[in-house]
Design a protein around this motif. Structure first.
Motif, PDB file in Angstrom:
ATOM      1  N   THR A   1      16.236   7.450 -10.996  1.00 32.77           N
ATOM      2  CA  THR A   1      16.510   7.282  -9.795  1.00 32.77           C
ATOM      3  C   THR A   1      16.360   8.278  -8.779  1.00 32.77           C
ATOM      4  OG1 THR A   1      18.952   8.446 -10.212  1.00 32.77           O
ATOM      5  CG2 THR A   1      18.898   5.941 -10.640  1.00 32.77           C
ATOM      6  N   GLU A   2      16.021   9.589  -9.363  1.00 36.16           N
ATOM      7  CA  GLU A   2      15.479  10.779  -8.671  1.00 36.16           C
ATOM      8  C   GLU A   2      14.023  10.203  -8.077  1.00 36.16           C
ATOM      9  OE1 GLU A   2      18.597  11.963 -11.454  1.00 36.16           O
ATOM     10  OE2 GLU A   2      16.753  11.115 -11.601  1.00 36.16           O
ATOM     11  N   HIS A   3      13.309   9.863  -8.702  1.00 34.70           N
ATOM     12  CA  HIS A   3      11.972   9.421  -8.279  1.00 34.70           C
ATOM     13  C   HIS A   3      12.040   8.265  -7.253  1.00 34.70           C
ATOM     14  CE1 HIS A   3       7.656   7.998  -9.872  1.00 34.70           C
ATOM     15  NE2 HIS A   3       7.558   8.262  -8.229  1.00 34.70           N
ATOM     16  N   ARG A   4      12.864   7.306  -7.612  1.00 37.15           N
ATOM     17  CA  ARG A   4      13.195   6.139  -6.636  1.00 37.15           C
ATOM     18  C   ARG A   4      13.655   6.786  -5.152  1.00 37.15           C
ATOM     19  NH1 ARG A   4      18.303   3.303  -7.621  1.00 37.15           N
ATOM     20  NH2 ARG A   4      18.869   5.026  -6.552  1.00 37.15           N
ATOM     21  N   ASP A   5      14.517   7.446  -5.387  1.00 31.71           N
ATOM     22  CA  ASP A   5      15.161   8.126  -3.950  1.00 31.71           C
ATOM     23  C   ASP A   5      14.470   9.000  -3.488  1.00 31.71           C
ATOM     24  OD1 ASP A   5      17.315   6.986  -4.680  1.00 31.71           O
ATOM     25  OD2 ASP A   5      18.394   8.572  -5.559  1.00 31.71           O
ATOM     26  N   ARG A   6      13.340   9.952  -4.106  1.00 34.63           N
ATOM     27  CA  ARG A   6      12.396  10.472  -3.336  1.00 34.63           C
ATOM     28  C   ARG A   6      11.411   9.591  -2.629  1.00 34.63           C
ATOM     29  NH1 ARG A   6      11.644  13.623  -7.778  1.00 34.63           N
ATOM     30  NH2 ARG A   6       9.651  12.328  -8.667  1.00 34.63           N
ATOM     31  N   ALA A   7      11.126   8.621  -3.172  1.00 39.58           N
ATOM     32  CA  ALA A   7      10.153   7.439  -2.726  1.00 39.58           C
ATOM     33  C   ALA A   7      10.721   6.951  -1.406  1.00 39.58           C
ATOM     34  CB  ALA A   7       9.772   6.450  -3.761  1.00 39.58           C
ATOM     35  N   SER A   8      11.955   6.730  -1.593  1.00 36.61           N
ATOM     36  CA  SER A   8      12.786   6.004  -0.413  1.00 36.61           C
ATOM     37  C   SER A   8      12.602   6.995   0.664  1.00 36.61           C
ATOM     38  CB  SER A   8      14.077   5.679  -0.892  1.00 36.61           C
ATOM     39  OG  SER A   8      15.018   5.271   0.312  1.00 36.61           O
TER      40      SER A   8
ATOM     41  N   GLU B   1       0.993  -1.092   0.050  1.00 35.27           N
ATOM     42  CA  GLU B   1       0.029   0.006   0.083  1.00 35.27           C
ATOM     43  C   GLU B   1       1.004   1.415   0.000  1.00 35.27           C
ATOM     44  OE1 GLU B   1      -2.917   2.523  -0.010  1.00 35.27           O
ATOM     45  OE2 GLU B   1      -3.041   0.728  -0.327  1.00 35.27           O
ATOM     46  N   ARG B   2       1.808   1.331   0.891  1.00 29.28           N
ATOM     47  CA  ARG B   2       2.897   2.462   1.016  1.00 29.28           C
ATOM     48  C   ARG B   2       3.393   2.679  -0.513  1.00 29.28           C
ATOM     49  NH1 ARG B   2       1.487   6.002   4.855  1.00 29.28           N
ATOM     50  NH2 ARG B   2       1.889   5.238   6.780  1.00 29.28           N
ATOM     51  N   LEU B   3       3.969   1.602  -1.170  1.00 28.95           N
ATOM     52  CA  LEU B   3       4.690   1.654  -2.296  1.00 28.95           C
ATOM     53  C   LEU B   3       3.842   2.145  -3.397  1.00 28.95           C
ATOM     54  CD1 LEU B   3       6.857  -1.622  -2.353  1.00 28.95           C
ATOM     55  CD2 LEU B   3       7.590   0.731  -2.036  1.00 28.95           C
ATOM     56  N   SER B   4       2.381   1.784  -3.430  1.00 30.70           N
ATOM     57  CA  SER B   4       1.618   2.090  -4.517  1.00 30.70           C
ATOM     58  C   SER B   4       1.324   3.609  -4.440  1.00 30.70           C
ATOM     59  CB  SER B   4       0.245   1.489  -4.205  1.00 30.70           C
ATOM     60  OG  SER B   4      -0.467   2.118  -3.195  1.00 30.70           O
ATOM     61  N   GLN B   5       1.657   4.169  -3.263  1.00 32.33           N
ATOM     62  CA  GLN B   5       1.258   5.747  -3.246  1.00 32.33           C
ATOM     63  C   GLN B   5       2.741   6.426  -3.617  1.00 32.33           C
ATOM     64  OE1 GLN B   5       0.808   5.903   1.096  1.00 32.33           O
ATOM     65  NE2 GLN B   5      -1.340   5.119   0.915  1.00 32.33           N
ATOM     66  N   THR B   6       3.704   5.890  -3.966  1.00 30.18           N
ATOM     67  CA  THR B   6       4.736   6.560  -4.392  1.00 30.18           C
ATOM     68  C   THR B   6       4.864   6.798  -6.009  1.00 30.18           C
ATOM     69  OG1 THR B   6       6.284   4.686  -4.543  1.00 30.18           O
ATOM     70  CG2 THR B   6       6.254   5.773  -2.488  1.00 30.18           C
ATOM     71  N   ASP B   7       3.846   6.276  -6.718  1.00 31.15           N
ATOM     72  CA  ASP B   7       3.478   6.347  -7.975  1.00 31.15           C
ATOM     73  C   ASP B   7       4.727   5.813  -8.836  1.00 31.15           C
ATOM     74  OD1 ASP B   7       2.356   7.283 -10.527  1.00 31.15           O
ATOM     75  OD2 ASP B   7       3.498   9.051 -10.778  1.00 31.15           O
ATOM     76  N   PRO B   8       4.968   4.500  -8.603  1.00 34.97           N
ATOM     77  CA  PRO B   8       6.057   3.614  -9.262  1.00 34.97           C
ATOM     78  C   PRO B   8       5.601   3.282 -10.602  1.00 34.97           C
ATOM     79  CG  PRO B   8       4.756   2.195  -7.584  1.00 34.97           C
ATOM     80  CD  PRO B   8       4.305   3.508  -7.623  1.00 34.97           C
ATOM     81  N   TRP B   9       6.547   2.749 -11.330  1.00 33.33           N
ATOM     82  CA  TRP B   9       6.007   2.231 -12.809  1.00 33.33           C
ATOM     83  C   TRP B   9       5.518   0.880 -12.578  1.00 33.33           C
ATOM     84  CZ3 TRP B   9       7.807  -2.157 -15.192  1.00 33.33           C
ATOM     85  CH2 TRP B   9       7.707  -2.340 -16.765  1.00 33.33           C
ATOM     86  N   MET B  10       5.972  -0.001 -11.398  1.00 31.25           N
ATOM     87  CA  MET B  10       5.334  -1.247 -10.986  1.00 31.25           C
ATOM     88  C   MET B  10       5.722  -1.500  -9.832  1.00 31.25           C
ATOM     89  SD  MET B  10       6.322  -4.981 -12.419  1.00 31.25           S
ATOM     90  CE  MET B  10       5.995  -6.410 -11.470  1.00 31.25           C
ATOM     91  N   PHE B  11       4.917  -2.306  -9.078  1.00 35.19           N
ATOM     92  CA  PHE B  11       5.290  -2.917  -7.744  1.00 35.19           C
ATOM     93  C   PHE B  11       4.624  -4.022  -7.513  1.00 35.19           C
ATOM     94  CE2 PHE B  11       1.253  -0.747  -7.012  1.00 35.19           C
ATOM     95  CZ  PHE B  11       0.626  -1.341  -6.216  1.00 35.19           C
ATOM     96  N   GLU B  12       5.310  -4.899  -6.482  1.00 36.90           N
ATOM     97  CA  GLU B  12       4.803  -6.141  -6.257  1.00 36.90           C
ATOM     98  C   GLU B  12       5.746  -6.963  -5.146  1.00 36.90           C
ATOM     99  OE1 GLU B  12       2.862  -8.829  -5.717  1.00 36.90           O
ATOM    100  OE2 GLU B  12       2.149  -8.840  -7.911  1.00 36.90           O
ATOM    101  N   MET B  13       5.167  -8.109  -4.601  1.00 36.52           N
ATOM    102  CA  MET B  13       5.883  -8.719  -3.628  1.00 36.52           C
ATOM    103  C   MET B  13       6.957  -9.597  -4.293  1.00 36.52           C
ATOM    104  SD  MET B  13       4.618 -11.470  -0.922  1.00 36.52           S
ATOM    105  CE  MET B  13       4.566 -13.000  -2.001  1.00 36.52           C
ATOM    106  N   SER B  14       8.143  -9.725  -3.887  1.00 35.66           N
ATOM    107  CA  SER B  14       9.034 -10.807  -4.479  1.00 35.66           C
ATOM    108  C   SER B  14       9.031 -12.146  -3.735  1.00 35.66           C
ATOM    109  CB  SER B  14      10.443  -9.976  -4.008  1.00 35.66           C
ATOM    110  OG  SER B  14      11.557 -11.119  -5.036  1.00 35.66           O
ATOM    111  N   GLY B  15       9.109 -13.013  -4.721  1.00 34.67           N
ATOM    112  CA  GLY B  15       9.248 -14.424  -4.358  1.00 34.67           C
ATOM    113  C   GLY B  15       8.107 -15.021  -3.297  1.00 34.67           C
ATOM    114  N   SER B  16       8.554 -15.479  -2.027  1.00 31.80           N
ATOM    115  CA  SER B  16       7.457 -15.908  -1.075  1.00 31.80           C
ATOM    116  C   SER B  16       7.247 -14.728  -0.229  1.00 31.80           C
ATOM    117  CB  SER B  16       8.013 -17.056  -0.608  1.00 31.80           C
ATOM    118  OG  SER B  16       9.306 -17.289   0.122  1.00 31.80           O
ATOM    119  N   GLY B  17       7.959 -13.516  -0.337  1.00 31.40           N
ATOM    120  CA  GLY B  17       7.881 -12.466   0.534  1.00 31.40           C
ATOM    121  C   GLY B  17       8.823 -12.578   1.763  1.00 31.40           C
TER     122      GLY B  17
END
Length: 270
Positions: A245-252, A219-235
């Motif tokens: 990278t600027e968008h990513r670092d701002r989200a971070s 839910e938090r990741l969805s609010q950062t306007d990513p190109w895509m978000f998902e869980m990895s593997g079995s979590g």
């Protein structure tokens, strides 16, 4: 001679569980991708093999000598020992293939120092289903239990990625046991970008049932306007992909303020 290798964090851009096999494993179709960040292995020649672990998550390893790096050392015969030090930066039981990535990095170290022995591919399979993919750490489609690798057109190299984990370990076995057994169909076809956008992670729902915090991370990741978000593997680690990278670092930075207790790692897709 000192050799250093990054154990690149593994993420699953898509993970389709097709059927439970008679041997207890599951038939999978997955798109493996790797981040240019992770654990770090350093090795030097030695009279006998030695293995040491330090770093943020070193204490979480219940038995360092049962670690996949130690097992990989035993599985790769060499004319000389190696003193290997592992900087454990990735959380354990996190869906990032951390132990498998460590073993893959060890294979690459042995390749540089001595060359890999005949039959190393079989040794990699015996160590774990993700280890063969982690040896090369290149984007690939995995089938079977994940050990049958196929090339895929990588049109996502260099994309900015953010990894986030709520610091809750999620062992793989219980997640697979909680899967509902429904085959929801094969991986999409096309380039990596197409597979990632149209694919899914069939383990997300069972993992959330065991670790509800995963839903909070998504839910938090969805609010950062990513190109895509998902869980990895079995979590429980989740990832988000960004156009810069600027968008990513701002989200971070935003996530660090909102959820300072969560673990984060930034990087680029290989």
């Amino acid at each position: 001679m000192t050799v250093k290798e990054i154990a690149f964090a593994k993420i699953n851009l898509a993970l389709h569980v097709r059927v439970k096999r008679d041997d207890g494993y599951h038939e999978l179709e997955t798109l493996f991708a790797f981040v240019d960040n992770g654990d770090v292995l350093t090795a030097q020649p030695a009279e006998a093999d030695r293995f040491e672990v330090y770093g943020e998550f070193a204490d979480v390893l219940d038995n360092p000598f049962g670690n996949l790096v130690a097992r990989a050392l035993s599985a790769l015969p060499r004319p000389q020992g190696l003193h290997v030090t592992l900087e454990k930066n990735l959380p354990v039981a996190a869906g990032l293939g951390g132990g498998s990535a460590d073993a893959g990095a060890l294979f690459r170290i042995v390749e540089q120092v001595h060359g890999l022995p005949k039959g190393w591919e079989d040794a990699a399979v015996r160590l774990g289903a993700d280890v063969p993919a982690c040896v090369r750490s290149e984007m690939a489609i995995g089938r079977g239990t994940g050990t049958e690798l196929e090339p895929v057109k990588n049109d996502m190299a260099g994309m900015a990625v953010l990894l986030v984990n709520p610091r809750v370990p999620v062992p793989t076995g219980p997640v697979f046991a909680a899967w509902d057994g429904e085959d929801r169909g094969p991986l999409p076809k096309g380039t990596a970008r197409n597979i990632a956008l149209e694919g899914r992670n069939d383990l997300r729902a069972p993992a959330i049932s065991l670790c509800p915090q995963i839903e909070d991370v998504l839910e938090r990741l969805s609010q950062t306007d990513p190109w895509m978000f998902e869980m990895s593997g079995s979590g429980a680690t989740c990832f988000a992909l960004y156009d810069s990278t600027e968008h990513r670092d701002r989200a971070s930075r935003v996530l660090a303020e909102l959820e300072p207790q969560w673990w984060q790692m930034s990087g680029l897709l290989r």
